[in-house]
Design a protein around this motif. Structure first.
Motif, short mmCIF file in Angstrom:
data_model
loop_
_atom_site.label_atom_id
_atom_site.label_comp_id
_atom_site.label_asym_id
_atom_site.label_seq_id
_atom_site.Cartn_x
_atom_site.Cartn_y
_atom_site.Cartn_z
N LEU A 1 -6.43 5.38 66.95
CA LEU A 1 -6.10 4.37 67.97
C LEU A 1 -6.31 4.92 69.37
CD1 LEU A 1 -2.95 2.55 66.52
CD2 LEU A 1 -5.35 1.86 66.45
N SER B 1 -0.25 3.47 70.79
CA SER B 1 -0.89 4.05 69.60
C SER B 1 0.14 4.66 68.66
CB SER B 1 -1.91 5.12 70.01
OG SER B 1 -2.94 4.58 70.79
N GLN C 1 -8.94 -1.73 65.96
CA GLN C 1 -7.54 -1.33 66.02
C GLN C 1 -6.71 -2.11 65.01
OE1 GLN C 1 -7.03 -2.22 70.14
NE2 GLN C 1 -7.80 -0.23 70.85
N SER D 1 -9.90 4.79 70.14
CA SER D 1 -10.38 3.43 70.43
C SER D 1 -10.03 2.96 71.83
CB SER D 1 -9.78 2.45 69.42
OG SER D 1 -8.39 2.27 69.65
#
Length: 484
Positions: free
Chosen positions: A414, A424, A455, A417
């Protein structure tokens, strides 16, 4: 051939799943809402798929082996949410396939994370399906944990045998296991009826009582309102929720033992249940004092109301909110989320690593400290008056290593990303432990709808892994599993 036998069984489950869709379809027809076609089409497609899978594999039906159980569990928890997502995808405008599957997975795993905005405006049948799917998933989780996982020898199954007498010690699917499943269904049903009537008596409408009963006893946390329990603003309704979340947070088999003994002693004598209630009570007291100290509430009664509701909600991995607790000092919501990673008991509908593992880890840590001082002392780990075998302890330690690696890996994904650190970390904690809301961009006042598709898929897989106790899924990715 073994995999085809599993597909045959999954096909039968898909066919039964189609029958469950008749409930929201009935609500849609009765209310004349906009989702009639979505549920009619989804029911027909799901039933057709179940029949097709059954016909295509009818020659391969046979008794399953323990290895087949892993494939069965994984396929069931992958396939059923896909069919459960169909009516959501068709009925909710702007809801993409990714978010529809995320929503269905969240319901089926009793996580309670939502990607839908405007819950208040959804057709009633859609909210009925979201919540009913969560109730069914909660029951499936218990049956899986008690009747299936112990047969596979994965995750926490040995812990059931270590702490519980009776059918949970059996290795084979015997009539006693079937009796266990029936006892669980009966207990879950009685809790559901009691919760439904209590919500109604506390002031909810009949339909609100039904919807929130489904998501309370399953410790899932979906609501038909964006404001969750804040929409009711009722201390009495919150009190009912607290009672039934606490009742559902312990091993449901204990209630069967209570009924047979005509005494509460089985619960009082259970070390895991005592630890669960003790930790929850201690955390509530701590947060009441903490919130009063920082002046967030003028009276202890108000502080107790909000602290008790949210501590119980997050500790039991339900995820209801009556207030945006992310506005409290970071210590408070983070403590609650960490509590949700371990507080509930094995054999409940809650997520997380389970209190029994935490107790065993603490006892093992104490054992090692004693060994440092007395290297030759015989100091076995004992829980509830029974010695816990080294094999069980090795299983717990291995589970925790994989659990830590899973949290780290998903959090890094996460972060990679582009998501911020708080969002996250807490999103992964909330999904792996099936809590629901996290902090930051996935906090109690917002939801997961703002995440990218990548995600969202990370969080979806995290929910699946967490609900199936990690090992039951990860073993499918090892080469050794597929070797004859």
């Amino acid at each position: 051939m073994g995999t085809l036998a599993v597909v045959a069984l999954v096909g039968r489950m898909v066919g039964l799943f189609a029958l469950l869709m008749l409930l929201p379809l009935a609500f849609a027809l009765a209310g004349g809402d906009a989702a009639v076609q979505a549920f009619a089409a989804s029911t027909a497609l799901t039933a057709a798929a179940g029949v097709a899978m059954g016909l295509a594999t009818r020659r391969f039906r046979r008794e399953l082996q323990p290895r087949d159980g892993f494939v069965l569990v994984g396929l069931t928890w992958l396939v059923l949410p896909a069919f459960g997502a169909l009516p959501l995808w068709l009925a909710v405008p702007g809801l993409g396939a990714t978010n529809a599957y995320f929503e269905a997975m969240s319901a089926f795993t009793a996580t309670g994370a939502t990607a839908i905005q405007g819950l208040d405006a959804l057709p009633l049948s859609v909210n009925v399906w979201r919540c009913f799917m969560m109730w069914v998933g909660g029951l499936g989780i218990i049956v899986l944990a008690v009747a299936i996982l112990p047969l596979l020898g994965v995750g926490g199954s040995q812990l059931f045998k270590a702490e519980t007498a009776g059918p949970l010690k059996d290795q084979k699917l015997t009539p006693r296991i079937a009796d266990t499943a029936r006892a669980i269904w009966g207990t879950y049903g009685l809790l559901s009826v009691g919760c439904f009537l209590a919500y109604r008596a506390a002031g909810m409408s009949w339909i609100d009582a039904f919807l929130h009963m489904c998501t309370t006893v399953s410790l899932g946390g979906f609501s038909s309102y964006d404001a969750s329990f804040g929409a009711f603003d009722s201390p009495l309704i919150e009190g009912v929720a607290i009672v039934f979340m606490l009742l559902a947070g312990i091993n449901l088999m204990l209630y069967y033992a209570v009924w047979r003994a005509r005494s509460l002693r089985p619960i009082a004598a259970n070390p895991e249940a005592r630890a669960f209630y003790g930790v929850v009570a201690g955390t509530i007291a701590l947060l009441v004092g903490y919130l009063l100290w920082f002046g967030y509430y003028p009276t202890w009664q108000e502080a107790l109301r909000h602290a008790a509701f949210h501590v119980v909600s997050i500790a039991t991995t339900t995820g209801y909110a009556s207030y945006d607790y992310a506005q409290w000092p970071l210590f408070a919501p983070l403590l609650m989320i960490l509590l949700g990673t371990f507080a509930t008991c094995a054999g409940s509908t809650g997520g997380g690593i389970k209190m029994v593992r935490m107790l065993l880890l603490l006892k093992q840590a104490r054992r090692e400290l004693v060994r440092i001082v007395h290297p030759h002392v015989v100091n076995p780990v004992v829980l509830g008056g029974r010695q816990v075998s080294d094999r069980v302890m090795q299983s717990v330690i291995a589970f925790m290593m994989i659990y830590g690696a899973t949290l780290t890996g998903f959090t890094l994904l996460l972060l990679f990303s582009g998501l911020d650190a708080v969002t996250s970390f807490t999103a992964v904690l909330a999904c792996v432990n099936n809590i629901g809301p996290g902090l930051g961009d996935v906090g109690p006042a917002v939801n997961y709808g703002g995440l990218s598709d990548f995600q969202t898929w990370v969080c979806t897989f995290a929910m699946l892994l967490g609900r199936l106790e990690l090992l039951a899924v990860l073993v499918l990715f090892t080469p050794q599993f597929w070797r004859r």
